[in-house]
Design a protein around this motif. Structure first.
Motif, PDB file in Angstrom:
ATOM      1  N   LYS A 220       1.458  65.353  62.999  1.00  0.00           N
ATOM      2  CA  LYS A 220       1.978  65.331  64.085  1.00  0.00           C
ATOM      3  C   LYS A 220       3.157  65.125  63.671  1.00  0.00           C
ATOM      4  O   LYS A 220       3.904  65.174  65.134  1.00  0.00           O
TER       5      LYS A 220
ATOM      6  N   ASN B 206      -1.436  60.851  60.282  1.00  0.00           N
ATOM      7  CA  ASN B 206       0.228  61.088  60.336  1.00  0.00           C
ATOM      8  C   ASN B 206       1.513  62.023  60.903  1.00  0.00           C
ATOM      9  O   ASN B 206       2.252  62.056  60.897  1.00  0.00           O
TER      10      ASN B 206
ATOM     11  N   GLY C 117       4.157  58.467  64.741  1.00  0.00           N
ATOM     12  CA  GLY C 117       2.750  57.433  63.516  1.00  0.00           C
ATOM     13  C   GLY C 117       2.753  56.053  63.620  1.00  0.00           C
ATOM     14  O   GLY C 117       3.386  55.519  63.480  1.00  0.00           O
TER      15      GLY C 117
ATOM     16  N   ALA D 221      -2.323  57.906  68.577  1.00  0.00           N
ATOM     17  CA  ALA D 221      -2.769  59.333  68.080  1.00  0.00           C
ATOM     18  C   ALA D 221      -2.126  59.963  69.594  1.00  0.00           C
ATOM     19  O   ALA D 221      -1.577  61.226  69.110  1.00  0.00           O
TER      20      ALA D 221
ATOM     21  N   GLY E 210      -4.973  63.825  64.307  1.00  0.00           N
ATOM     22  CA  GLY E 210      -2.747  63.849  64.316  1.00  0.00           C
ATOM     23  C   GLY E 210      -2.330  64.080  65.321  1.00  0.00           C
ATOM     24  O   GLY E 210      -1.330  63.981  65.752  1.00  0.00           O
TER      25      GLY E 210
ATOM     26  N   LEU F  99       7.707  57.253  61.778  1.00  0.00           N
ATOM     27  CA  LEU F  99       6.457  56.755  60.978  1.00  0.00           C
ATOM     28  C   LEU F  99       6.062  55.181  60.688  1.00  0.00           C
ATOM     29  O   LEU F  99       7.009  54.442  59.582  1.00  0.00           O
TER      30      LEU F  99
END
Lengths: 276, 246
Positions: free
Chosen positions: B163, B160, B85, A169, B108, B168
């Motif tokens: 975010k 994710n 992510g 993260a 996230g 990704l």
């Protein structure tokens, strides 16, 4: 600090010491138990124990030597578990054995030399033989522990949840992890004289384990653990001094009894008999 | 970043684990443009997960140069991970874990916030949107450990997406999902790729790929043996042809 509440000076010192030690240890204990590194508790407490024994042997302050030894272990722990490709628990097991050996070596050697050092306080604690400065230092480290968790709560909670996900993260995990180890090291070293190296583990692990039986979110763990720890520790200090019982062991036993009851009463283990 | 700029640019990358005699990834060069949909295939142990973790800087690069979102991965790994992510493959959560779905999705956003900032309105809105998109709103307050593997997978994807990543990375995201949910997730991934997010996915399940052009990258023994753009229908056959099973 609490003289306005407790007129008996000895009891007041004991209550203050137990209060601050329990708050500091239990807050950090939540991190320890949630990261599944409970063995960090006994390794750190034995590092402080070994440091204090070495300090007595060399004639330097026990507390100072305990802090140095605990910080030394904290310094070794992070890099060792990261670089040695071993689990933190294995690393802790190795360090625990080493610290225990150092402590026993110095204690035995002092007895062999006839220096007759009384090391029982190091092992089991002596809450009434504390200096006021020790209690102030504990108060400061307890406040720092609270601030540390409050300021870095989101990082700490992400690391507790899953270290790999926290790294992914974009959280800087390593500084927080190492800072936690340093906080544990100092708190443990300062608490050594109160509850002793052999019992300190109880203060680190049991309050979090008790509260965990009833809490479903991490914030309530951080609030509940110090409250439970403080209540039990202060009760233990009062009962011990009132009835002339050893304060540290008595409080540790109370912690364990409360833990057993909490497991028995925990709603987390209840199976519903509802049909809808 | 302009559309069609390289989102990921790997040049002669080698990655090795500590204590290992041989690199896991060898001389990998790969350019992925913004908005591309990439499937990484290949046999077990080919280095697919290692490639993903090299792209987001979780594993150290021993040789070569990797640029992701215009940043040098070796020097700016943490900053890369704030924009990229990564849905991990192997996860298991304690049934008594003290984290609710909402808290996990919000995590996230934590990297983007940095050290001292607490989540604000924008962060809560982003987490809410991700929760609604994955249709897990009814699980908001549920501890993540009490969910099924498929539901947990959706929570991690939502985490994710909260975010709002430029890229990704997903490691076998369909492994815990039923067929309907695979289709549903596949549609979401297609939509976010159409909006400009680069999607890079390790997968062995080719029945739910989005109906669009896909870059297929097949890895064998740490190297890329196939790298081409094809249609979703062709992916499975190409992966089978290019995979060398030891």
């Amino acid at each position: 600090m609490l003289e306005f509440l407790i007129s008996n000076n000895i009891l007041c010192h004991a209550v203050e010491a137990m209060l601050f030690a329990s708050v500091g240890c239990s807050i950090l204990g939540v991190i320890i138990t949630q990261l599944n590194i409970s063995s960090i508790g006994f390794t750190m407490s034995h590092a402080a124990f070994a440091g204090a024994a070495a300090g007595m042997f060399f004639g330097i302050g026990g507390t100072t030597a305990a802090i140095i030894a605990s910080l030394g272990v904290a310094l070794l722990l992070g890099p060792l578990s990261d670089r040695a490709r071993m689990s933190t628990d294995t690393t802790l097991g190795v360090l625990f054995g080493m610290m225990m050996a150092i402590a026993i070596f110095f204690i035995s050697y002092m007895q062999y030399l006839g220096r007759g050092a009384d090391t029982s306080a190091l092992m089991f604690g002596n809450v009434i033989a504390l200096y006021r400065e020790d209690i102030y230092a504990l108060a400061v480290i307890s406040v720092i522990a609270i601030l540390f968790v409050a300021i870095f709560f989101k990082e700490i909670s992400a690391i507790i949840f899953n270290r790999k996900i926290a790294v992914a993260a974009g959280i800087r995990v390593t500084p927080i992890y190492y800072a936690t180890l340093f906080m544990i090291a100092i708190t443990v070293a300062l608490s050594l004289n109160i509850v002793g190296g052999l019992l300190l583990y109880v203060w680190l692990v049991t309050p979090a384990a008790i509260v965990y039986q009833f809490c479903y979110n991490v914030k309530s763990l951080f609030i509940g653990a110090p409250l439970v720890a403080a209540a039990i520790s202060v009760s233990g200090a009062w009962a011990g001094l009132e009835y002339s019982l050893p304060v540290g062991p008595l409080t540790a036993v109370i912690f364990s009894i409360v833990f057993l009851f909490s497991v028995a009463l925990s709603p987390k283990r209840r199976i519903t008999d509802r049909k809808n | 970043m302009k559309p069609r700029d390289p989102a990921i640019e790997l040049k002669g990358i080698y990655t090795a684990y500590e204590g290992s005699d041989l690199p896991v990834i060898r001389d990998v060069s790969l350019t992925v443009r913004q908005g591309e949909f990439v499937i990484i295939g290949g046999p077990n142990g080919a280095g697919k997960t290692t490639l993903l973790e090299t792209i987001n800087g979780m594993l150290a690069i021993t040789h070569g140069r990797a640029e992701v979102s215009g940043m040098d991965v070796s020097k700016q790994g943490v900053d890369v991970r704030k924009r990229v992510g990564y849905v991990i493959q192997n996860f298991s959560f304690d049934p008594l874990s003290p984290f609710s779905v909402e808290q996990v999705v919000m995590m996230g956003r934590y990297g983007l916030l940095g050290w001292l900032r607490q989540p604000g309105e924008e962060d809560y809105q982003a987490a809410d949107r991700a929760i609604e998109l994955l249709r897990i709103g009814d699980l908001r307050e549920t501890p993540i450990g009490r969910l099924s593997g498929g539901q947990q997978q959706k929570v991690l994807i939502a985490q994710n997406l909260a975010k709002k990543p430029e890229i990704l990375l997903l490691d076998e995201p369909f492994s815990n999902l039923d067929l309907c949910t695979r289709d549903f997730i596949s549609r979401i991934l297609k939509d976010i790729a159409d909006q400009g997010c680069t999607v890079v996915m390790v997968s062995h399940a080719f029945d739910a790929l989005p109906d669009r052009d896909i870059r297929i990258v097949v890895m064998n023994s740490g190297s890329i043996s196939l790298n081409r753009v094809c249609h979703a229908d062709e992916v499975e056959a190409l992966v089978r042809q290019a995979s060398v099973v030891a």
